[in-house]
Design a protein around this motif. Structure first.
Motif, short mmCIF file in Angstrom:
data_model
loop_
_atom_site.label_atom_id
_atom_site.label_comp_id
_atom_site.label_asym_id
_atom_site.label_seq_id
_atom_site.Cartn_x
_atom_site.Cartn_y
_atom_site.Cartn_z
N GLY A 2 0.77 -0.96 -0.26
CA GLY A 2 0.09 0.06 0.24
C GLY A 2 0.67 0.85 0.19
O GLY A 2 0.53 2.31 0.31
N PHE A 3 1.96 1.56 -0.34
CA PHE A 3 3.10 2.04 -0.30
C PHE A 3 2.41 3.57 -1.39
O PHE A 3 2.81 2.91 -2.54
CB PHE A 3 4.29 2.07 -0.81
N LEU A 4 2.41 4.38 -1.27
CA LEU A 4 2.46 5.71 -1.78
C LEU A 4 3.35 6.65 -1.91
O LEU A 4 3.32 7.45 -0.62
CB LEU A 4 0.70 5.83 -1.52
N THR A 5 3.61 6.42 -2.34
CA THR A 5 5.03 8.13 -2.81
C THR A 5 4.48 9.55 -2.89
O THR A 5 3.81 9.42 -4.25
CB THR A 5 5.88 7.90 -3.52
N VAL A 6 4.08 10.74 -1.96
CA VAL A 6 3.30 12.03 -2.44
C VAL A 6 4.79 12.60 -3.36
O VAL A 6 5.74 12.84 -2.15
CB VAL A 6 2.59 12.55 -2.00
N ARG A 7 3.94 13.24 -4.26
CA ARG A 7 5.71 13.77 -5.22
C ARG A 7 5.32 15.48 -5.30
O ARG A 7 4.16 16.43 -4.78
CB ARG A 7 6.04 13.56 -6.28
N ALA A 8 6.52 16.43 -5.14
CA ALA A 8 6.02 17.87 -5.46
C ALA A 8 5.42 18.15 -5.98
O ALA A 8 5.36 17.53 -7.34
CB ALA A 8 7.35 17.83 -5.30
N PRO A 9 4.30 18.53 -6.29
CA PRO A 9 3.72 19.57 -7.73
C PRO A 9 4.42 20.55 -8.12
O PRO A 9 3.82 20.57 -9.51
CB PRO A 9 2.01 19.57 -7.24
N GLN A 10 5.26 20.69 -7.62
CA GLN A 10 5.90 22.21 -7.91
C GLN A 10 7.41 21.95 -7.93
O GLN A 10 7.49 21.73 -6.51
CB GLN A 10 5.07 23.36 -8.78
N GLY A 11 8.09 23.00 -8.71
CA GLY A 11 9.48 23.15 -7.61
C GLY A 11 9.34 23.95 -6.38
O GLY A 11 8.54 24.90 -6.41
N GLY A 12 10.09 23.98 -5.79
CA GLY A 12 10.07 25.29 -4.39
C GLY A 12 10.67 24.74 -3.47
O GLY A 12 11.27 24.20 -3.20
N VAL A 13 10.92 25.99 -2.48
CA VAL A 13 11.02 25.93 -1.22
C VAL A 13 10.09 25.11 0.17
O VAL A 13 8.72 25.62 0.42
CB VAL A 13 11.97 27.22 -0.28
N VAL A 14 10.50 24.23 0.80
CA VAL A 14 9.78 23.57 2.18
C VAL A 14 9.11 24.82 2.95
O VAL A 14 10.87 25.30 3.53
CB VAL A 14 9.94 22.84 2.24
N LEU A 15 8.86 25.44 3.28
CA LEU A 15 8.40 26.47 4.28
C LEU A 15 7.42 26.17 5.37
O LEU A 15 7.95 26.04 6.54
CB LEU A 15 7.54 27.68 4.01
N GLU A 16 7.27 24.59 5.35
CA GLU A 16 6.34 24.09 6.85
C GLU A 16 5.69 22.57 6.35
O GLU A 16 5.52 22.52 5.18
CB GLU A 16 4.66 24.66 6.73
N ARG A 17 6.40 22.21 7.18
CA ARG A 17 6.11 20.64 7.29
C ARG A 17 5.78 19.73 8.22
O ARG A 17 6.59 20.22 9.83
CB ARG A 17 8.57 19.81 6.85
N GLN A 18 4.39 19.39 8.51
CA GLN A 18 3.98 18.83 9.84
C GLN A 18 3.59 17.42 9.23
O GLN A 18 2.28 17.21 9.34
CB GLN A 18 2.30 19.85 9.76
N ILE A 19 4.35 16.59 9.37
CA ILE A 19 4.46 15.28 9.41
C ILE A 19 5.29 14.55 9.79
O ILE A 19 6.57 15.10 10.05
CB ILE A 19 4.32 14.91 7.68
N SER A 20 5.52 14.05 10.61
CA SER A 20 6.32 13.08 10.73
C SER A 20 6.43 11.45 10.70
O SER A 20 5.17 11.27 10.73
CB SER A 20 6.60 13.40 12.83
N VAL A 21 7.71 10.65 10.88
CA VAL A 21 7.42 9.50 10.37
C VAL A 21 6.72 8.49 11.69
O VAL A 21 6.42 8.96 12.51
CB VAL A 21 8.11 8.47 10.50
N GLY A 22 6.02 7.73 11.24
CA GLY A 22 5.02 6.51 12.20
C GLY A 22 4.16 7.34 12.31
O GLY A 22 3.02 6.79 13.15
N ARG A 23 3.78 8.36 12.20
CA ARG A 23 2.40 9.10 12.11
C ARG A 23 1.30 8.94 11.72
O ARG A 23 1.50 8.92 10.18
CB ARG A 23 2.27 10.59 12.55
N ARG A 24 0.11 9.01 11.65
CA ARG A 24 -1.25 8.48 10.81
C ARG A 24 -2.09 9.92 10.41
O ARG A 24 -2.23 11.06 10.82
CB ARG A 24 -2.41 7.82 11.27
N VAL A 25 -1.81 9.79 9.18
CA VAL A 25 -2.76 11.07 8.71
C VAL A 25 -3.79 11.01 7.49
O VAL A 25 -4.26 9.87 7.36
CB VAL A 25 -1.29 11.53 7.49
N GLU A 26 -4.82 12.31 7.68
CA GLU A 26 -6.18 12.37 7.04
C GLU A 26 -5.80 13.34 5.94
O GLU A 26 -5.44 14.13 5.53
CB GLU A 26 -6.75 12.69 8.06
N PRO A 27 -6.95 13.11 4.69
CA PRO A 27 -6.48 13.83 3.30
C PRO A 27 -7.60 14.85 4.29
O PRO A 27 -8.03 15.01 5.26
CB PRO A 27 -7.84 13.07 2.37
N GLY A 28 -6.80 16.61 3.31
CA GLY A 28 -8.07 17.53 4.05
C GLY A 28 -6.85 18.36 4.35
O GLY A 28 -7.70 19.16 4.83
#
Ligand SMILES: [Zn+2]
Length: 421
Positions: free
Chosen positions: A221-247
């Motif tokens: 079920g592995f799914l790689t989410v890719r950058a839809p455009q180039g740029g600089v990462v300004l915020e990152r609210q995600i960490s390994v092991g956490r469950r995430v939901e859409p939205g």
């Protein structure tokens, strides 16, 4: 020293007093020069050439010695009325913000568990670069579903072919062939839908083609989410092991090679800035950091529809290319907006313009040593220059500096007795 010079001017000029006009008399400022030039005075000579009477025509005789030349000092300077490009500008303050057209919030497309995060705050990524990897039940199920649907399609296809053969051998009826073809068509649609779902989840085509139940990795079920455009990462609210939901926004990515500056425009500056905003092509603007450094050129193109009631200002957007990334969101900046001034204007140095009884005038060269004062209507201030809306043509020679000597009160008083006769 100054008085000495003025006395010298007085003597050399012969006359320099402004007219002390009788109420009924027409001012020299309102008479054509050519008409005045034909006038004779009480001494029976052309008035402009009369040392005693030419002042009544607003005319002075200025000997060449008094005029500054190349490397030669003089009491007055002459020059030509210039035609110059007018660029009027207004200064504002503003704040650097993200270009919303170049900023994306990346969320999880499906619920899942975060397996890997490939970027950190400040990372620069190219379009298509992996941002994070999820383990999603939906992906695993969708892969299984796709394989089931393709298997069903293959079966329907084989069945349709078999029915066709039997019909040819007259073993089965036509209706059975038609039914088999209808089942095949439905199976093909279902397989295509299942494949479309995988593509929408971001599973690459090659990966879809290589799906194989005998190879468990391909069925994860592995799914790689890719950058839809180039740029600089300004915020990152995600960490390994956490469950995430859409939205929920997990990563904020912005291309800082363009930023938006929101400037605060004062209410009384708005009329001059309405013309070209919101689709009208915009205005050239310059943005500077108060800390110094080179200015950035941008375009003011959007004016907000609402006014801040406390500050009486309206936000205007300036799109600014920021290739080196030096303008950072949150910075306060100084903004200068250039207004188109309607092309060129006749302009003279401020010092060339004199005022007398509410009229403004300059001394214009008539001929030889004779200079005559002519009324001018002034326009905008252009630095050290002032626009002349009427009364002068570009290229006319005028007294550009020292003209005050020609009308100074001292001279007027000194010459007053002589002139009043
Ligand atoms: Zn005379």
């Amino acid at each position: 020293m100054k008085i000495g010079k003025i006395v010298l001017v007085t003597i050399l000029l012969g006359i320099v007093c402004m007219p002390v006009l009788a109420v009924s008399e027409k001012s020299d400022l309102d008479r054509p020069v050519e008409e005045m030039w034909k006038e004779k005075c009480e001494h029976g000579i052309l008035q402009f050439s009369c040392d005693e009477c030419r002042f009544e025509l607003g005319t002075v005789k200025l000997l060449p010695d008094l005029i500054a030349g190349k490397g030669k000092p003089g009491l007055v300077a002459t020059g030509k009325a210039g035609s110059r490009k007018v660029s009027e500008s207004r200064a504002f303050t503003g704040e650097v913000k993200l270009s919303e057209g170049r900023t994306v919030h990346v969320a999880a497309p499906l619920p899942g568990l975060v397996r890997k995060v490939f970027v950190d705050i400040g990372s620069t990524v190219a379009e298509g670069a992996p941002l994070f990897e999820l383990d999603c039940q939906d992906v695993a199920e969708s892969k299984g579903d796709y394989l089931k649907k393709t298997a069903a399609r293959d079966l329907a296809k084989a069945s349709a072919e078999r029915e066709a053969t039997l019909f040819e051998k007259k073993i089965s009826a036509r209706v059975e062939v038609q039914e088999a073809q209808a089942r095949l068509a439905a199976a093909e649609i279902e397989a295509a839908n299942a494949r479309g779902r995988l593509l929408r989840l971001g599973i690459p085509r090659a990966e879809i083609e290589s799906l194989d139940p005998k190879i468990p990795d391909t069925m994860s079920g592995f799914l790689t989410v890719r950058a839809p455009q180039g740029g600089v990462v300004l915020e990152r609210q995600i960490s390994v092991g956490r469950r995430v939901e859409p939205g929920k926004d997990l990563i904020l990515l912005s291309d800082l090679s363009e930023v938006w500056v929101w400037a605060d425009l004062r209410e009384n500056d708005l009329p001059s800035i309405f013309g070209r905003v919101n689709g009208g092509g915009g205005y050239t603007a310059e943005v500077r950091s108060p800390a110094g450094g080179k200015p950035y050129r941008g375009t003011l193109d959007v004016l907000s529809g609402t006014m801040n009631e406390q500050t009486r200002t309206v936000k205007a957007r300036i799109v600014v290319p920021n290739p080196e990334g030096h303008l950072r969101p949150g910075m306060f900046v100084n903004v200068r907006v250039f207004l188109p001034g309607g092309g060129s204007a006749v302009a003279v140095p401020k010092a060339a313009v004199l005022a007398d009884e509410g009229r403004t005038f300059v001394f214009v060269h008539k001929e030889g040593d004779y200079w005559v004062r002519r009324p001018v209507t002034l326009g905008r201030r252009l630095g050290d220059m002032v626009e002349v809306r009427s009364g002068l043509k570009p290229g006319q020679t005028i007294i550009t500096d020292g003209s005050f000597l020609l009308k100074s009160d001292v001279l007027r008083r000194k010459m007053g007795a002589g002139c009043a006769d």
